[in-house]
Design a protein around this motif. Structure first.
Motif, PDB file in Angstrom:
ATOM      1  N   UNK A  50      -8.642 -12.029 -15.481  1.00 33.37           N
ATOM      2  CA  UNK A  50      -9.831 -12.685 -14.940  1.00 33.37           C
ATOM      3  C   UNK A  50     -10.417 -13.763 -15.826  1.00 33.37           C
ATOM      4  N   UNK A  51     -10.138 -13.712 -17.141  1.00 32.87           N
ATOM      5  CA  UNK A  51     -10.710 -14.696 -18.063  1.00 32.87           C
ATOM      6  C   UNK A  51      -9.842 -15.939 -18.227  1.00 32.87           C
ATOM      7  N   UNK A  52      -8.696 -15.973 -17.565  1.00 37.37           N
ATOM      8  CA  UNK A  52      -7.818 -17.137 -17.674  1.00 37.37           C
ATOM      9  C   UNK A  52      -8.341 -18.290 -16.824  1.00 37.37           C
ATOM     10  N   UNK A  53      -7.792 -19.465 -17.057  1.00 40.48           N
ATOM     11  CA  UNK A  53      -8.179 -20.627 -16.263  1.00 40.48           C
ATOM     12  C   UNK A  53      -7.741 -20.437 -14.812  1.00 40.48           C
ATOM     13  N   UNK A  54      -8.491 -21.006 -13.853  1.00 45.67           N
ATOM     14  CA  UNK A  54      -8.126 -20.848 -12.436  1.00 45.67           C
ATOM     15  C   UNK A  54      -6.688 -21.234 -12.133  1.00 45.67           C
ATOM     16  N   UNK A  55      -6.216 -22.330 -12.730  1.00 51.34           N
ATOM     17  CA  UNK A  55      -4.840 -22.763 -12.465  1.00 51.34           C
ATOM     18  C   UNK A  55      -3.840 -21.730 -12.966  1.00 51.34           C
ATOM     19  N   UNK A  56      -4.132 -21.112 -14.113  1.00 46.79           N
ATOM     20  CA  UNK A  56      -3.235 -20.095 -14.664  1.00 46.79           C
ATOM     21  C   UNK A  56      -3.244 -18.843 -13.802  1.00 46.79           C
ATOM     22  N   UNK A  57      -4.432 -18.446 -13.343  1.00 42.15           N
ATOM     23  CA  UNK A  57      -4.531 -17.269 -12.473  1.00 42.15           C
ATOM     24  C   UNK A  57      -3.737 -17.487 -11.191  1.00 42.15           C
ATOM     25  N   UNK A  58      -3.861 -18.665 -10.603  1.00 42.86           N
ATOM     26  CA  UNK A  58      -3.122 -18.966  -9.373  1.00 42.86           C
ATOM     27  C   UNK A  58      -1.617 -18.931  -9.608  1.00 42.86           C
ATOM     28  N   UNK A  59      -1.189 -19.408 -10.784  1.00 46.56           N
ATOM     29  CA  UNK A  59       0.241 -19.382 -11.107  1.00 46.56           C
ATOM     30  C   UNK A  59       0.730 -17.945 -11.263  1.00 46.56           C
ATOM     31  N   UNK A  60      -0.086 -17.088 -11.893  1.00 50.88           N
ATOM     32  CA  UNK A  60       0.292 -15.683 -12.063  1.00 50.88           C
ATOM     33  C   UNK A  60       0.369 -14.978 -10.707  1.00 50.88           C
ATOM     34  N   UNK A  61      -0.603 -15.251  -9.846  1.00 55.75           N
ATOM     35  CA  UNK A  61      -0.600 -14.627  -8.518  1.00 55.75           C
ATOM     36  C   UNK A  61       0.621 -15.082  -7.720  1.00 55.75           C
ATOM     37  N   UNK A  62       0.980 -16.361  -7.848  1.00 58.23           N
ATOM     38  CA  UNK A  62       2.165 -16.870  -7.147  1.00 58.23           C
ATOM     39  C   UNK A  62       3.421 -16.142  -7.611  1.00 58.23           C
ATOM     40  N   UNK A  63       3.500 -15.867  -8.911  1.00 63.49           N
ATOM     41  CA  UNK A  63       4.668 -15.166  -9.448  1.00 63.49           C
ATOM     42  C   UNK A  63       4.748 -13.738  -8.920  1.00 63.49           C
ATOM     43  N   UNK A  64       3.623 -13.031  -8.921  1.00 60.25           N
ATOM     44  CA  UNK A  64       3.620 -11.648  -8.445  1.00 60.25           C
ATOM     45  C   UNK A  64       3.821 -11.599  -6.934  1.00 60.25           C
ATOM     46  N   UNK A  65       3.347 -12.618  -6.229  1.00 61.12           N
ATOM     47  CA  UNK A  65       3.611 -12.696  -4.793  1.00 61.12           C
ATOM     48  C   UNK A  65       5.113 -12.748  -4.534  1.00 61.12           C
ATOM     49  N   UNK A  66       5.813 -13.539  -5.337  1.00 57.52           N
ATOM     50  CA  UNK A  66       7.269 -13.629  -5.197  1.00 57.52           C
ATOM     51  C   UNK A  66       7.921 -12.285  -5.491  1.00 57.52           C
ATOM     52  N   UNK A  67       7.479 -11.617  -6.564  1.00 56.92           N
ATOM     53  CA  UNK A  67       8.056 -10.322  -6.929  1.00 56.92           C
ATOM     54  C   UNK A  67       7.822  -9.286  -5.836  1.00 56.92           C
ATOM     55  N   UNK A  68       6.608  -9.236  -5.313  1.00 54.58           N
ATOM     56  CA  UNK A  68       6.297  -8.259  -4.269  1.00 54.58           C
ATOM     57  C   UNK A  68       7.086  -8.535  -2.993  1.00 54.58           C
ATOM     58  N   UNK A  69       7.215  -9.813  -2.634  1.00 50.04           N
ATOM     59  CA  UNK A  69       7.997 -10.147  -1.444  1.00 50.04           C
ATOM     60  C   UNK A  69       9.457  -9.768  -1.634  1.00 50.04           C
ATOM     61  N   UNK A  70       9.957  -9.969  -2.843  1.00 50.38           N
ATOM     62  CA  UNK A  70      11.337  -9.587  -3.134  1.00 50.38           C
ATOM     63  C   UNK A  70      11.516  -8.078  -2.987  1.00 50.38           C
ATOM     64  N   UNK A  71      10.462  -7.316  -3.335  1.00 50.01           N
ATOM     65  CA  UNK A  71      10.513  -5.867  -3.217  1.00 50.01           C
ATOM     66  C   UNK A  71      10.258  -5.389  -1.789  1.00 50.01           C
ATOM     67  N   UNK A  72       9.856  -6.297  -0.909  1.00 48.83           N
ATOM     68  CA  UNK A  72       9.596  -5.919   0.473  1.00 48.83           C
ATOM     69  C   UNK A  72       8.134  -5.740   0.798  1.00 48.83           C
ATOM     70  N   UNK A  73       7.262  -6.076  -0.150  1.00 46.99           N
ATOM     71  CA  UNK A  73       5.823  -5.972   0.070  1.00 46.99           C
ATOM     72  C   UNK A  73       5.240  -7.348   0.367  1.00 46.99           C
ATOM     73  N   UNK A  74       3.974  -7.341   0.730  1.00 49.96           N
ATOM     74  CA  UNK A  74       3.223  -8.581   0.910  1.00 49.96           C
ATOM     75  C   UNK A  74       1.990  -8.511   0.022  1.00 49.96           C
ATOM     76  N   UNK A  75       1.598  -9.636  -0.533  1.00 51.83           N
ATOM     77  CA  UNK A  75       0.406  -9.659  -1.372  1.00 51.83           C
ATOM     78  C   UNK A  75      -0.803  -9.323  -0.501  1.00 51.83           C
ATOM     79  N   UNK A  76      -1.670  -8.424  -0.936  1.00 54.53           N
ATOM     80  CA  UNK A  76      -2.833  -8.040  -0.120  1.00 54.53           C
ATOM     81  C   UNK A  76      -3.689  -9.240   0.264  1.00 54.53           C
ATOM     82  N   UNK A  77      -4.191  -9.219   1.494  1.00 54.15           N
ATOM     83  CA  UNK A  77      -4.993 -10.337   1.989  1.00 54.15           C
ATOM     84  C   UNK A  77      -6.334 -10.442   1.275  1.00 54.15           C
ATOM     85  N   UNK A  78      -6.792  -9.333   0.690  1.00 53.32           N
ATOM     86  CA  UNK A  78      -8.108  -9.364   0.059  1.00 53.32           C
ATOM     87  C   UNK A  78      -8.099 -10.071  -1.291  1.00 53.32           C
ATOM     88  N   UNK A  79      -6.926 -10.411  -1.794  1.00 53.87           N
ATOM     89  CA  UNK A  79      -6.864 -11.126  -3.073  1.00 53.87           C
ATOM     90  C   UNK A  79      -7.319 -12.562  -2.857  1.00 53.87           C
TER      91      UNK A  79
END
Length: 254
Positions: free
Chosen positions: A118-147
Motif C-alpha cells: 500500500x505504501x508503494x507508488x500508484x504506478x508500482x502498485x498497478x504493475x504488481x496487480x497486473x502481474x498477480x492478475x496474470x498469475x491468477x488467470x494462469x491458475x484459472x482464477x480471476x482477480x477479484x472485482x473489489x480490488x
C-alpha cells in the motif's frame, strides 16, 4: 512417486473429487478437477518454472518478467494466520496443484498482500496487480472485482525557463538548416505540435493578422493560433531561402 502413479491419481481425482487417497500429495489433488485442463499435466511440476516458461512463451520482455517475478514473490510468500512460513526458495519448488490452493483469491491472501504494498507508488502498485492478475488467470482464477487500482497521479509538464528558451533559440539559429529557426520560433510562439507544424501550409498563415489555421489538429479538430512579430520576422527571413530552394527543385526536375 512414479509418473504412472501421478497419472493414476489425477485420473481418479478428476473422476471423483471427494475420493480420499493415502498417497503423498493426494490432498493437494482433491482440487485438481478445478484446475484448467491445460494445467492437469502440470499438476505435479514446480509452478515457478512452469509459469516463467509461460511468460517467455508469451514473449514477455526480460524487464516484464523480472517485474512479474517480484510481484509473485511478495504475493506467494505472504503468510496467513496459523500458516507455516515458507521461504521464497521453498515457495518456488511447490507444485502447481499446491499453488492453486495457496493462491485462491477467497482465502484472504490477496487482501493481506495488498496491505503490504500500500505504501508503494500508484504506478508500482498497478504493475504488481497486473502481474498477480496474470498469475491468477494462469491458475484459472480471476482477480477479484473489489480490488481497486489506485489512480496514477499526473505531474504537470516541466516548462522551459528563460535560459532554456534562449538555448533552444540559439541552437536553432546555429542549425545548418535555415528552416530550423522559423519552425522553432513559431512552435514556441503558438504551442503547435510537431505534426501540426509539419502539416502547416503557407496559405494557412495570415501574416497580416498574425494567425495560422491548424487543420486536423489534436482530436481531428481545426483551430486558429496566434503568433507574435518574432514569428513574422522569422518567416520573412525564411521566404527568400524557400523560394530559392523551390527554383532549384524545378531546375532539377527539368
Amino acid at each position: 512417486m512414479t509418473k504412472q502413479n501421478e497419472e493414476k491419481i489425477i485420473s481418479e481425482v478428476i473422476d471423483d473429487s471427494n475420493h480420499e487417497l493415502n498417497l503423498k500429495g493426494a490432498d493437494l489433488l482433491i482440487h485438481t478437477k478445478k484446475l484448467p485442463q491445460r494445467l492437469h499435466r502440470l499438476a505435479f511440476l514446480p509452478w515457478y518454472e512452469c509459469w516463467t516458461q509461460q511468460l517467455k512463451t508469451e514473449k514477455k520482455s526480460e524487464h516484464t518478467i523480472r517485474s512479474y517475478v517480484v510481484a509473485a514473490k511478495t504475493f506467494t510468500t505472504t503468510t496467513l494466520p496459523n500458516e507455516e512460513i515458507l521461504s521464497w526458495d521453498e515457495i518456488k519448488e511447490i507444485q502447481v496443484s499446491e499453488l492453486f490452493n495457496r493462491s485462491n483469491p477467497n482465502n484472504g491472501r490477496v487482501d493481506a498482500w495488498l496491505n503490504t504494498i500500500g505504501d508503494l507508488r500508484p504506478a508500482t502498485i498497478n504493475a504488481r496487480i497486473a502481474a498477480i492478475t496474470h498469475l491468477l488467470k494462469w491458475m484459472g482464477y480471476a482477480i477479484p472485482e473489489w480490488i481497486q487500482r489506485p489512480a496514477r497521479s499526473r505531474s504537470l509538464p516541466r516548462t522551459l525557463g528563460k535560459n532554456d528558451l534562449q538555448k533552444v533559440r540559439l541552437a536553432a539559429i546555429r542549425s545548418e538548416d535555415p528552416i530550423a529557426f522559423p519552425i522553432i520560433t513559431m512552435m514556441l510562439d503558438t504551442g503547435l505540435r510537431c505534426s501540426e507544424i509539419c502539416n502547416l501550409d503557407l496559405d494557412d498563415v495570415d501574416l497580416e493578422d498574425l494567425s495560422a489555421l491548424v487543420i486536423g489538429g489534436k482530436g481531428e479538430k481545426d483551430r486558429t493560433v496566434l503568433f507574435t512579430n518574432a514569428t513574422l520576422d522569422a518567416l520573412d527571413a525564411w521566404r527568400p531561402i524557400r523560394n530559392a530552394r523551390l527554383k532549384n527543385c524545378i531546375r532539377e526536375e527539368d
